[in-house]
Design a protein around this motif. Structure first.
Motif, short mmCIF file in Angstrom:
data_model
loop_
_atom_site.label_atom_id
_atom_site.label_comp_id
_atom_site.label_asym_id
_atom_site.label_seq_id
_atom_site.Cartn_x
_atom_site.Cartn_y
_atom_site.Cartn_z
N THR A 2 0.68 -1.23 0.14
CA THR A 2 -0.07 -0.01 0.08
C THR A 2 0.78 1.29 0.01
OG1 THR A 2 -0.16 0.12 2.45
CG2 THR A 2 -1.75 -1.13 1.44
N GLN A 104 -7.37 8.31 1.39
CA GLN A 104 -6.37 7.89 2.43
C GLN A 104 -5.68 6.52 2.01
OE1 GLN A 104 -7.55 8.78 6.61
NE2 GLN A 104 -9.43 9.31 5.42
N PHE A 106 -4.04 3.43 3.75
CA PHE A 106 -3.57 2.75 4.94
C PHE A 106 -2.79 1.75 4.84
CE2 PHE A 106 -7.26 4.22 7.58
CZ PHE A 106 -8.08 4.69 6.75
N GLY A 107 -2.18 1.56 6.22
CA GLY A 107 -1.24 0.56 6.29
C GLY A 107 -2.03 -0.77 6.71
N ASP A 108 -1.53 -1.84 7.06
CA ASP A 108 -2.07 -2.93 7.56
C ASP A 108 -2.37 -2.92 9.03
OD1 ASP A 108 -1.07 -5.05 4.65
OD2 ASP A 108 -2.78 -3.86 5.31
N TYR B 36 -14.61 2.69 1.23
CA TYR B 36 -13.31 1.85 1.28
C TYR B 36 -13.90 0.17 1.72
CZ TYR B 36 -10.82 6.09 2.14
OH TYR B 36 -10.03 7.52 2.20
N GLN B 42 -6.03 -6.45 7.18
CA GLN B 42 -5.61 -5.42 6.49
C GLN B 42 -6.29 -3.95 6.66
OE1 GLN B 42 -5.64 -6.26 2.10
NE2 GLN B 42 -4.92 -8.58 2.49
N GLY B 43 -5.62 -3.18 6.09
CA GLY B 43 -5.93 -1.78 6.44
C GLY B 43 -7.19 -1.73 5.36
N PRO B 44 -8.15 -0.51 5.43
CA PRO B 44 -9.10 -0.24 4.32
C PRO B 44 -8.52 0.13 2.99
CG PRO B 44 -9.56 0.77 6.31
CD PRO B 44 -8.29 0.26 6.79
#
Lengths: 115, 112
Positions: A2, A104, A106-108, B36, B42-44
């Motif tokens: 990401t 945005q 995002f990280g994990d 999102y 995991q992140g969005p």
């Protein structure tokens, strides 16, 4: 991948410990964010930095202390945490803060568990 | 505050079109609507963003009525890999700087 990297991915700590979460982005973005994601609550915005200046602090307890030494790095310093602070902590970045069409990235996240 | 409301969960089958609606009755003039997608651990990830009418990209469409009090994310022909949580975000721009409100998310489950 990401473009936003968070370390560590998992962290277990006691209530009296002091630890730090790290976030790094190489996207050339000027805004960075910390979010808290608990199991039964919406994603909560904690802090926002724009050009290394804090622009948002959503009534976060002082046991969470953010630091943004430069536009590529963001830290969240933790001390004397409570069991209810166990959650997934997500970092995000965007090109600018408050500009049009700035999604945005995002990280994990760091999965934090407080014993 | 532009709080959002969306269904907690939805089920669908592979190949169907899925529409997820988000309500944001107090949206401000300068707010945008962003969706999102989030997979476990995991992140969005950004899907789509719009201000009014209709926006389409390679993965989804976003429909926003004239009053902007709601929005609908449309996923055409879903597959098993679309199983995820989908978040509706009302994001302030300009004079509403810093107003980032995520909804509770909709857990979409796609069945074979």
């Amino acid at each position: 991948e990401t473009g936003v990297t968070q370390t560590p991915r998992h962290l277990v700590m006691g209530m009296t410990n002091k630890k730090s979460l790290k976030c790094e982005q190489h996207l050339g973005h000027n805004a960075m964010y910390w979010y808290k994601q608990s199991a039964k609550k919406p994603l909560e915005l904690m802090f926002v930095y724009s050009l290394e200046e804090r622009v948002e602090n959503n009534s976060v307890p002082s046991r969470f202390s953010p630091e943004c030494p430069n536009s590529s790095h963001l830290f969240l310093h933790l001390h004397t945490l409570q069991p209810e602070d166990s959650a997934l902590y997500l970092c995000a970045s965007s090109q600018e803060f408050g500009e049009a069409y700035q999604p945005q990235h995002f990280g994990d996240g760091t999965r934090l568990s407080i014993l | 505050l532009a709080k959002t409301t969306q269904p907690i969960s939805m089920d669908s089958y592979e190949g169907q079109e899925v529409n997820i609606t988000c309500s944001h009755n107090n949206i401000a003039t300068n707010d945008y609507i962003t969706w999102y997608q989030q997979f476990p651990s995991q992140g969005p990830r950004f899907i789509i963003q719009g201000y009014k009418t209709k926006v389409t990209n390679e993965v989804a469409s976003l429909f926003i009525p004239a009053d902007r009090k709601s929005s609908t994310l449309s996923l055409p022909r879903v597959s098993l890999s679309d199983t995820a949580v989908y978040y509706c975000l009302v994001e302030g721009r300009g004079s509403t700087l810093g107003r980032l409100y995520f909804g509770r998310g909709t857990q979409l489950t796609v069945w074979p």
